[in-house]
Design an enzyme around this catalytic site. Sequence first.
Site, PDB file in Angstrom:
ATOM      1  N   CYS A  30       5.627   6.868   4.187  1.00  0.00           N
ATOM      2  CA  CYS A  30       4.527   5.896   3.926  1.00  0.00           C
ATOM      3  C   CYS A  30       3.724   6.458   2.685  1.00  0.00           C
ATOM      4  O   CYS A  30       2.837   5.447   2.330  1.00  0.00           O
ATOM      5  CB  CYS A  30       3.611   5.823   5.058  1.00  0.00           C
ATOM      6  SG  CYS A  30       4.558   5.239   6.577  1.00  0.00           S
TER       7      CYS A  30
ATOM      8  N   GLU B 140      -0.101  -3.498  11.522  1.00  0.00           N
ATOM      9  CA  GLU B 140       0.642  -3.194  10.305  1.00  0.00           C
ATOM     10  C   GLU B 140       2.074  -3.886  10.348  1.00  0.00           C
ATOM     11  O   GLU B 140       2.964  -4.028   9.541  1.00  0.00           O
ATOM     12  CB  GLU B 140       0.780  -1.577  10.112  1.00  0.00           C
ATOM     13  CG  GLU B 140       0.932  -1.097   8.652  1.00  0.00           C
ATOM     14  CD  GLU B 140       0.879   0.211   8.611  1.00  0.00           C
ATOM     15  OE1 GLU B 140       0.154   0.691   7.762  1.00  0.00           O
ATOM     16  OE2 GLU B 140       1.833   0.710   9.324  1.00  0.00           O
TER      17      GLU B 140
ATOM     18  N   HIS C 115       0.903  -1.155   0.014  1.00  0.00           N
ATOM     19  CA  HIS C 115      -0.066  -0.056   0.044  1.00  0.00           C
ATOM     20  C   HIS C 115       0.867   1.117  -0.035  1.00  0.00           C
ATOM     21  O   HIS C 115       2.116   0.997   0.007  1.00  0.00           O
ATOM     22  CB  HIS C 115      -1.018   0.112   1.137  1.00  0.00           C
ATOM     23  CG  HIS C 115      -0.358   0.392   2.491  1.00  0.00           C
ATOM     24  ND1 HIS C 115      -1.022   0.859   3.588  1.00  0.00           N
ATOM     25  CD2 HIS C 115       0.880   0.430   2.850  1.00  0.00           C
ATOM     26  CE1 HIS C 115      -0.398   1.140   4.604  1.00  0.00           C
ATOM     27  NE2 HIS C 115       0.927   0.823   4.181  1.00  0.00           N
TER      28      HIS C 115
ATOM     29  N   HIS D 210      -1.471 -10.144  -1.564  1.00  0.00           N
ATOM     30  CA  HIS D 210      -0.675 -10.027  -2.748  1.00  0.00           C
ATOM     31  C   HIS D 210      -1.317  -9.025  -3.720  1.00  0.00           C
ATOM     32  O   HIS D 210      -1.238  -9.178  -4.748  1.00  0.00           O
ATOM     33  CB  HIS D 210      -0.164 -11.197  -3.312  1.00  0.00           C
ATOM     34  CG  HIS D 210       0.885 -12.061  -2.495  1.00  0.00           C
ATOM     35  ND1 HIS D 210       0.399 -12.696  -1.395  1.00  0.00           N
ATOM     36  CD2 HIS D 210       2.047 -12.105  -2.700  1.00  0.00           C
ATOM     37  CE1 HIS D 210       1.340 -13.227  -0.852  1.00  0.00           C
ATOM     38  NE2 HIS D 210       2.434 -12.969  -1.669  1.00  0.00           N
TER      39      HIS D 210
ATOM     40  N   HIS E  63       5.081   0.342  -0.359  1.00  0.00           N
ATOM     41  CA  HIS E  63       5.714  -0.223   0.459  1.00  0.00           C
ATOM     42  C   HIS E  63       4.668  -1.483   0.908  1.00  0.00           C
ATOM     43  O   HIS E  63       3.635  -1.342   0.670  1.00  0.00           O
ATOM     44  CB  HIS E  63       6.490   0.022   1.740  1.00  0.00           C
ATOM     45  CG  HIS E  63       5.288   0.917   2.502  1.00  0.00           C
ATOM     46  ND1 HIS E  63       4.747   2.099   2.390  1.00  0.00           N
ATOM     47  CD2 HIS E  63       4.757   0.466   3.950  1.00  0.00           C
ATOM     48  CE1 HIS E  63       3.981   2.466   2.999  1.00  0.00           C
ATOM     49  NE2 HIS E  63       3.777   1.386   4.191  1.00  0.00           N
TER      50      HIS E  63
HETATM   51  N1  LIG Z   1      -2.681   5.650  12.383  1.00  0.00           N
HETATM   52  C1  LIG Z   1      -2.156   5.256  11.463  1.00  0.00           C
HETATM   53  N2  LIG Z   1      -0.817   5.721  11.334  1.00  0.00           N
HETATM   54  C2  LIG Z   1      -0.091   5.140  10.273  1.00  0.00           C
HETATM   55  C3  LIG Z   1      -0.473   4.307   9.691  1.00  0.00           C
HETATM   56  C4  LIG Z   1      -1.676   3.723   9.743  1.00  0.00           C
HETATM   57  O1  LIG Z   1      -2.171   2.807   8.885  1.00  0.00           O
HETATM   58  N3  LIG Z   1      -2.563   4.307  10.911  1.00  0.00           N
HETATM   59  N4  LIG Z   1       0.230   3.848   8.501  1.00  0.00           N
HETATM   60  C5  LIG Z   1       1.530   4.401   8.254  1.00  0.00           C
HETATM   61  C6  LIG Z   1       2.402   3.531   7.182  1.00  0.00           C
HETATM   62  O2  LIG Z   1       1.663   2.670   6.432  1.00  0.00           O
HETATM   63  C7  LIG Z   1       3.812   3.078   7.607  1.00  0.00           C
HETATM   64  O3  LIG Z   1       3.789   1.800   7.136  1.00  0.00           O
HETATM   65  C8  LIG Z   1       4.080   2.801   8.982  1.00  0.00           C
HETATM   66  O4  LIG Z   1       5.268   3.327   9.045  1.00  0.00           O
HETATM   67  P1  LIG Z   1       5.978   3.580  10.564  1.00  0.00           P
HETATM   68  O5  LIG Z   1       5.029   3.541  11.656  1.00  0.00           O
HETATM   69  O6  LIG Z   1       7.222   4.299  10.291  1.00  0.00           O
HETATM   70  O7  LIG Z   1       6.374   1.835  10.668  1.00  0.00           O
HETATM   71  P2  LIG Z   1       7.618   1.212  10.451  1.00  0.00           P
HETATM   72  O8  LIG Z   1       7.372  -0.199  10.823  1.00  0.00           O
HETATM   73  O9  LIG Z   1       8.259   1.635   9.084  1.00  0.00           O
HETATM   74  O10 LIG Z   1       8.646   1.746  11.606  1.00  0.00           O
HETATM   75  P3  LIG Z   1      10.190   2.174  11.952  1.00  0.00           P
HETATM   76  O11 LIG Z   1      10.093   2.491  13.191  1.00  0.00           O
HETATM   77  O12 LIG Z   1      10.215   3.247  10.951  1.00  0.00           O
HETATM   78  O13 LIG Z   1      10.739   0.741  11.090  1.00  0.00           O
HETATM   79  C9  LIG Z   1       1.877   5.181   8.882  1.00  0.00           C
HETATM   80  N5  LIG Z   1       1.296   5.722  10.148  1.00  0.00           N
HETATM   81 ZN   LIG Z   2       2.449   1.024   5.698  1.00  0.00          ZN
END
Ligand SMILES: Nc1nc2c(c(=O)[nH]1)N=C([C@H](O)[C@H](O)COP(=O)(O)OP(=O)(O)OP(=O)(O)O)CN2
Ligand SMILES: [Zn+2]
Length: 120
Positions: free
Chosen positions: A23, A110, A14, A67, A27
């Site tokens: 985001c 996630e 997504h 997928h 990814h």
């Molecule tokens: N309330 C929400 N906040 C965020 C969502 C969501 O669905 N609901 N989604 C995202 C992004 O999809 C992103 O993949 C998440 O990023 P992040 O929080 O940075 O997660 P990581 O696993 O990449 O964390 P790192 O610590 O950087 O490895 C964002 N926010």
């Molecule tokens: Zn994401």
Amino acid sequence: MFKISVSTTFDAAHFLKDYDGKCANLHGHTWRVEAEVEGQTTNDLGLLIDFGMIKDYLKDITSRLDHKLLNDVLQVNPTAENIARYIFKELKAKLIVYPEIKLCSVKVWESPNNAATYME
Ligand SMILES: Nc1nc2c(c(=O)[nH]1)N=C([C@H](O)[C@H](O)COP(=O)(O)OP(=O)(O)OP(=O)(O)O)CN2
Ligand SMILES: [Zn+2]
């Protein structure tokens, strides 16, 4: 009152439209989904409802997401919140044949640290 939960996972990509950050880029995640249902009574076997029944329903719903690019499947930004709501609505419609069973919530992870829950 009894409450049971069933989990499954699916893999999908997504990106977050209009998001100011990484985001916004395409990814993927292994999404984990947990559905929780409740009811007052068990059947003669002692089951509120068979875990396998909920799992089959969840698999049917998540197979539409697995997928895939979630932006193509959902009509809304594919956040964990919106995915949880989508799965909740779909699962609720399937559980209509079990009036004694109430769908409490759908939780979508996630990542191991980040999750959103939808309930009504
Ligand atoms: N309330 C929400 N906040 C965020 C969502 C969501 O669905 N609901 N989604 C995202 C992004 O999809 C992103 O993949 C998440 O990023 P992040 O929080 O940075 O997660 P990581 O696993 O990449 O964390 P790192 O610590 O950087 O490895 C964002 N926010
Ligand atoms: Zn994401």
